[in-house]
Design a protein around this motif. Sequence first.
Motif, PDB file in Angstrom:
ATOM      1  N   THR B  47       0.739  -1.275  -0.037  1.00 15.96           N
ATOM      2  CA  THR B  47      -0.078   0.013  -0.084  1.00 15.96           C
ATOM      3  C   THR B  47       0.911   1.266   0.124  1.00 15.96           C
ATOM      4  N   ASP B 168      -5.358  -1.098  -5.036  1.00 17.78           N
ATOM      5  CA  ASP B 168      -4.872  -1.891  -3.936  1.00 17.78           C
ATOM      6  C   ASP B 168      -5.900  -2.802  -3.422  1.00 17.78           C
ATOM      7  N   GLU B 169      -5.454  -3.934  -3.653  1.00 18.58           N
ATOM      8  CA  GLU B 169      -6.157  -4.910  -3.091  1.00 18.58           C
ATOM      9  C   GLU B 169      -7.635  -4.858  -3.684  1.00 18.58           C
TER      10      GLU B 169
HETATM   11 MG   LIG Z   1      -2.144  -2.670   2.080  1.00 26.43          MG
END
Ligand SMILES: [Mg+2]
Lengths: 407, 227
Positions: B47, B168-169
């Motif tokens: 992240t 992000d994910e």
């Molecule tokens: Mg993360």
Amino acid sequence: MYFQLAWRNIWRNPRRTAVIMTAIIIGVWSMIFLNALMRGMESDMIKNSISTLTGHLQIHHKDYRNDPVIENSMYDTKALETALNKVLPPGAHRAARIRVNAIAGNARHTSGITLVGINPVPEAKTSFIGHAINQGRYLKPEDKYGVIVGQALLVKFETKIGRKLVLMSQDTDGNIASRAFRIIGTFKAEMQATEKQFAFVTITAARQMLKLEKGISEVSITLPDNIDADHVTTRLKAELGTDGYQIQTWRELLPIINAYLVIFDGFIFIWSFVVFIAMGFGIVNTTLMAVFERMREFGLLKALGMKPWWIIRDVLSESFLLLVMGMTIGNIMALLCVFALSGSGIDLSAFAAGAEFAGISKIIYPAVYAKDVLISNFVVIILGLLVSIYPAAKAARFTPVEALAQT
Amino acid sequence: MSIVECKDINKTYQQGKIEVRALKGVTLSIDKGGFVALAGPSGSGKTTLLNIIGSLDQPDSGSVSVDGNTFEKMTQSQLALLRLHKVGFVFQSYNLIPVLSAVENVEFVMLLQGVQAAQRRERAKAILDDVGLEAEYDRRPAELSGGQQQRVAVARAIVSNPSIVLADEPTANLDSKTGNGLLEMMKKMNEEKKVTFIFSTHDNMVMDYARRLILIRDGCIVDDQIK
Ligand SMILES: [Mg+2]
Ligand SMILES: Nc1ncnc2c1ncn2[C@@H]1O[C@H](COP(=O)(O)OP(=O)(O)OP(=O)(O)O)[C@@H](O)[C@H]1O
């Protein structure tokens, strides 16, 4: 779409929006309504004072105001007449008077009064006396021994219509002149003091009593609503010169009233200030809460590429919308209140004893001035936006990383 | 031709009295049109790296540039404009503005860019069709499933042809079937529209979609393979 966004955001939390709106509505409403009441009182006070013989302006012998004796009369009534005919606008009224301090007495009582010699017909158009008679009758030009006194004086003197009243004053020779009059009528005034102060006779009767061949003590002039007294005064001064005459507007003639007006303005200002502080705190708190609740969203907006300044602008537009809505409702409510009271007025008789000396009547009719309304609205919107800057700046300072880390 | 350049990036966070080195000298270059996965265990710095590439966070040292723009000397306003025109984001959750419908959310970025209303609407609808949401234009985020919300987020991220899309994910909150569907769609967009995607994950299934897989551990790149 910006508007839609702001609009929808406002209604996300209806309860909070209701709180802010209430604060704004109460603020605007009270500012406009109280302003109207104050203005009502003011204009009433002015109207009363003006109709209680003052008029919008007066002309005297230059020494009369310092020493109101019969010697300080104006004798060149021709010149006065010419100047007045030239300067006064249509719709203006004027009344010439003799006015001296005197003593009134009957078998039981004596009292210091002001003796006013009037021309009954023009006087009735100029001052209150023409429509203030509550018992008996008004003066006729040919009345040589008739006098009109106030209701309160009649009671104080324990006398009644038809009875005698002796008036005494200094005549032009410097001797005490006295003359017996018969009470032919009484008048009512807003204030008891007025009723006790004035006794009216015809100008002819006054001249005979005071041994004044011609000449008058004062000319009182009332103007139509749209004419500025200062302007007329300036022109009269130019016409008559200031060597022999003193020409003054009601503001100069009634310094106390003028002082009250200043105090009233102060009241209005202080009240507005208090209202605004309360309203400002309401707006700041609730907007701040709203902003913190939407922290993630502001973070997202920044991540999407909104500049800090754009976020400030968006928060301010939401406040602006709220302010405009609240102000609209507040204005409507205030005007409705004023309208509802315009018929009956607000009865202040319970407090009249205290208010009377200030020349305030027992019933107040609110008066709305466009200027006051505009100022109230302007103040609310500008200050409302100013206090919103703080929460808006907070919103603009959330960093996306922090905001999005919140869960 | 590389679209992202990272040189020797270091980032240290302060957690109370402890210093956590989230990134330790990361150097990375990503080519235009790539479909790149950033994989690694939790806390490895994925992240942090994505945020730094997206200019949401600043490194303590090292330099980053996107499409030739080096961040170092840029002001917050300039960075905001860079994000607006060159970077699309898809976060793990909370991607959408709750008071706007799907189509309005997609339009929003174009609104900020100053695109005309009619054109905005047309392009937003077209892109929602591409991601398979032709029936969901007017739904608010709360009325969409998690997978649909992520699709709207992807649609918004790619609608104005950014240089890179950072995700992000994006599948972390989705079940595997929906997650796979989202990745299929992202891959399709990457191939059809030549948008560069960089996404992070710790899911092996997701990694399989990537054409380039960068493995990161304890703030260092430990493996970088092109499939
Ligand atoms: Mg993360
Ligand atoms: N704002 C912060 N303050 C302090 N420490 C932080 C902060 N953000 C990240 N960290 C720390 O930096 C390290 C890297 O975090 P990062 O969020 O980049 O990991 P990640 O790979 O994304 O993990 P995950 O898979 O759990 O999302 C972690 O040890 C984390 O605790």
